[in-house]
Design a protein around this motif. Sequence first.
Motif, PDB file in Angstrom:
ATOM      1  N   ASP A 132       0.852  -1.201   0.000  1.00  0.00           N
ATOM      2  CA  ASP A 132       0.000   0.000   0.000  1.00  0.00           C
ATOM      3  C   ASP A 132       0.886   1.250   0.000  1.00  0.00           C
ATOM      4  O   ASP A 132       0.624   2.217  -0.708  1.00  0.00           O
ATOM      5  CB  ASP A 132      -0.911   0.011   1.230  1.00  0.00           C
ATOM      6  N   TRP A 133       1.916   1.199   0.810  1.00  0.00           N
ATOM      7  CA  TRP A 133       2.854   2.317   0.919  1.00  0.00           C
ATOM      8  C   TRP A 133       3.491   2.635  -0.444  1.00  0.00           C
ATOM      9  O   TRP A 133       3.586   3.787  -0.844  1.00  0.00           O
ATOM     10  CB  TRP A 133       3.903   1.961   1.983  1.00  0.00           C
ATOM     11  N   LEU A 134       3.903   1.608  -1.163  1.00  0.00           N
ATOM     12  CA  LEU A 134       4.540   1.799  -2.470  1.00  0.00           C
ATOM     13  C   LEU A 134       3.619   2.540  -3.439  1.00  0.00           C
ATOM     14  O   LEU A 134       4.057   3.416  -4.183  1.00  0.00           O
ATOM     15  CB  LEU A 134       4.925   0.443  -3.085  1.00  0.00           C
ATOM     16  N   VAL A 135       2.343   2.171  -3.409  1.00  0.00           N
ATOM     17  CA  VAL A 135       1.386   2.796  -4.333  1.00  0.00           C
ATOM     18  C   VAL A 135       1.032   4.207  -3.841  1.00  0.00           C
ATOM     19  O   VAL A 135       1.010   5.152  -4.631  1.00  0.00           O
ATOM     20  CB  VAL A 135       0.135   1.908  -4.504  1.00  0.00           C
ATOM     21  N   GLU A 136       0.817   4.336  -2.519  1.00  0.00           N
ATOM     22  CA  GLU A 136       0.493   5.665  -1.956  1.00  0.00           C
ATOM     23  C   GLU A 136       1.616   6.670  -2.198  1.00  0.00           C
ATOM     24  O   GLU A 136       1.368   7.838  -2.488  1.00  0.00           O
ATOM     25  CB  GLU A 136       0.278   5.561  -0.429  1.00  0.00           C
ATOM     26  N   GLN A 137       2.840   6.201  -2.071  1.00  0.00           N
ATOM     27  CA  GLN A 137       3.982   7.098  -2.267  1.00  0.00           C
ATOM     28  C   GLN A 137       4.202   7.419  -3.744  1.00  0.00           C
ATOM     29  O   GLN A 137       5.069   8.205  -4.089  1.00  0.00           O
ATOM     30  CB  GLN A 137       5.257   6.441  -1.716  1.00  0.00           C
ATOM     31  N   GLY A 138       3.461   6.732  -4.603  1.00  0.00           N
ATOM     32  CA  GLY A 138       3.614   6.968  -6.038  1.00  0.00           C
ATOM     33  C   GLY A 138       4.853   6.310  -6.623  1.00  0.00           C
ATOM     34  O   GLY A 138       5.280   6.641  -7.727  1.00  0.00           O
ATOM     35  N   LEU A 139       5.449   5.365  -5.888  1.00  0.00           N
ATOM     36  CA  LEU A 139       6.641   4.694  -6.411  1.00  0.00           C
ATOM     37  C   LEU A 139       6.266   3.640  -7.460  1.00  0.00           C
ATOM     38  O   LEU A 139       6.996   3.415  -8.408  1.00  0.00           O
ATOM     39  CB  LEU A 139       7.431   4.032  -5.276  1.00  0.00           C
ATOM     40  N   CYS A 140       5.117   2.995  -7.235  1.00  0.00           N
ATOM     41  CA  CYS A 140       4.680   1.919  -8.130  1.00  0.00           C
ATOM     42  C   CYS A 140       3.240   2.150  -8.564  1.00  0.00           C
ATOM     43  O   CYS A 140       2.452   2.754  -7.843  1.00  0.00           O
ATOM     44  CB  CYS A 140       4.739   0.561  -7.409  1.00  0.00           C
ATOM     45  N   ASP A 141       2.906   1.620  -9.749  1.00  0.00           N
ATOM     46  CA  ASP A 141       1.508   1.641 -10.178  1.00  0.00           C
ATOM     47  C   ASP A 141       0.714   0.570  -9.449  1.00  0.00           C
ATOM     48  O   ASP A 141      -0.461   0.742  -9.154  1.00  0.00           O
ATOM     49  CB  ASP A 141       1.431   1.406 -11.690  1.00  0.00           C
ATOM     50  N   SER A 142       1.352  -0.554  -9.192  1.00  0.00           N
ATOM     51  CA  SER A 142       0.725  -1.602  -8.397  1.00  0.00           C
ATOM     52  C   SER A 142       1.825  -2.392  -7.713  1.00  0.00           C
ATOM     53  O   SER A 142       3.001  -2.288  -8.095  1.00  0.00           O
ATOM     54  CB  SER A 142      -0.150  -2.508  -9.272  1.00  0.00           C
TER      55      SER A 142
END
Lengths: 360, 360
Positions: B200-210
């Motif tokens: 969730d953190w990865l997506v929230e931070q905008g690092l990953c699309d999924s």
Amino acid sequence: MTMTDTNRQWRLKRFVQPDEILGEEHYELSESPMPTIDDEQILVKTLLLGTSPAQRMYVTEERTFHIAVEIGEVMSGRGVGVVMESKHPDFEAGEIIQATLGWQDYVALTPDDKSDTGKNVRTVQKVPNPVRPLTTIMGLFGQLAFSAYVGIIEVGQVKEGDVVLVSSAAGGVGSVACQLARIQGASKVVGIAGGQEKCDWLVEQGLCDSAIDYKKPGQDLAAAIGEHCPDGADVYLDNVGGAMLDAALQNIAVGARVVICGMISTEYMNPRPDGPKHYFNLLYKRSRMEGFFVFDYVPRWPEFEEQLREWYSQGKLKLVDDVFDGLPSAPRALGSLFTGGHTGGCVIRVADDPENIPAI
Amino acid sequence: MTMTDTNRQWRLKRFVQPDEILGEEHYELSESPMPTIDDEQILVKTLLLGTSPAQRMYVTEERTFHIAVEIGEVMSGRGVGVVMESKHPDFEAGEIIQATLGWQDYVALTPDDKSDTGKNVRTVQKVPNPVRPLTTIMGLFGQLAFSAYVGIIEVGQVKEGDVVLVSSAAGGVGSVACQLARIQGASKVVGIAGGQEKCDWLVEQGLCDSAIDYKKPGQDLAAAIGEHCPDGADVYLDNVGGAMLDAALQNIAVGARVVICGMISTEYMNPRPDGPKHYFNLLYKRSRMEGFFVFDYVPRWPEFEEQLREWYSQGKLKLVDDVFDGLPSAPRALGSLFTGGHTGGCVIRVADDPENIPAI
């Protein structure tokens, strides 16, 4: 040139199973009437058929390969033929061509029809001014040699001073690859082959500086490679996969290129065996392992051929092949790729060169 | 700036065993007198220490890595420090530098002495006009980010429209790699991380699309990757190895680049586990798998740094790190790389920035 009334054809009788060796039992030799041709077609008489390990994938039940032969169909395979009759404006009788002829005496081809495969492998290629014997077309100026070219020069990027290790060195691709490595300036070419006889042959023929018999009883293959390549191999051309690849990976130099041309040792195993344990050397040695399909390079084949012809005419490349005589020998010839029963490229001579120049 | 009289040092107590997690039990926190300096030397106070999975290899008994810490020696590690005193003409007190400082409060360095390693990693690099907070030096303008740069840009060659898969996406290298992939024009960036929270953190931070939680119970990781990358991944940055690499290899696109940056999952296993079974997709997908060492690129680090600073100043790159407070936390911080107990680059703050600008 004489024509018979019948067309002998090897048709697929049953799919090869994962644990089986490919052999005559998978095919049936039948006879059909001579094909006739329509407008835009040419009638071709098969002179030579090549063999390639990839052909095994045509006849497995999985149907994952881009070329698939169905039960009852004529076995697919590339070869060299002579045009007997032409209703196509660009072709005339007597011309020598390369095409996917199939395992049969005669075939009607539609040169402009490229609809049946995404890989363009049915392309009919003229062979202008063919070098005699015509077996050079299969051994030096065809798909096998192009595979060696891509493996050694394009993907392997062999350069002056490299130590080059080649598996299946006595095979159709390997025997050309060894020669190309030397032309590119390799400081040492080491071959791997099955049996001391083949190893001696590789060195006597001048294809390799030294050779390793992977079948030698009690031998630690990785250690043997290490003895022949004490500073590691800069390029390893892999036709085998499995344990041999793993042994090679234990002996790569920093910055090595491991080129995956085939994986004949594991191609027909199901379930698949474990991967190469020493792949981690790709990290430790900052090396790469890369696979290729020679058909991806079809647009560049003419360029490869021109270069190979030049080296051949300069005496830098020589033809090394094993000719099986007659269409009936086709399944046995293909099977020999998997049992190691040949040296050099394995070619089936279906009919004599119409110019009556001995094919060998 | 104040100086204490003693120098705390984490010294190696015993080698880490193949099946062990790295932890405090391998080190001893001792105190030594402050070092003094000779001509040509500088006295440096440690402000920050970075962490890297490679540091585990410094303290194994095998001694195969190019950096090795002996029993009783101060643990090696790169960090950011401030010059306290200089007897070298090119350095003056107050300057911020990067160097292999070791796990200690103070160190006497000889900037011109490059004799102790072939890898030049002891090079003292000045950090002119340091970006604040200084943790950017570790997270965005240091070895971790350079690894991501080499992996994504140099070896992975990510280009417009590529689907990019990154393992350890929430880690120090992975979190930068995801951002670089997007800067290079990737059409989709998919991260793999341990736990739904990190995903969730990865997506929230905008690092990953999924993002894919590889720890999700009962999940078939290869199938999950296939759902996120239905047309396959064009680039896979592998920090993990083992089963995760194998799952990724089942989902590569034609012409894929599999970049081996690390193999944290198997690095400390002895005997080594099996290799990736699906390596044969390198042939079927005409793809490459390639490893690299970021230290091979030392001459290009300034170029990488300049580019990364530019992207940072443009707001295209952001700092994502996890700061452990105090020298005593060093073994715990390093150990967390192997247990997944952090998000972003993992940094140890040993002392405050002398300019008293908060480090976060």
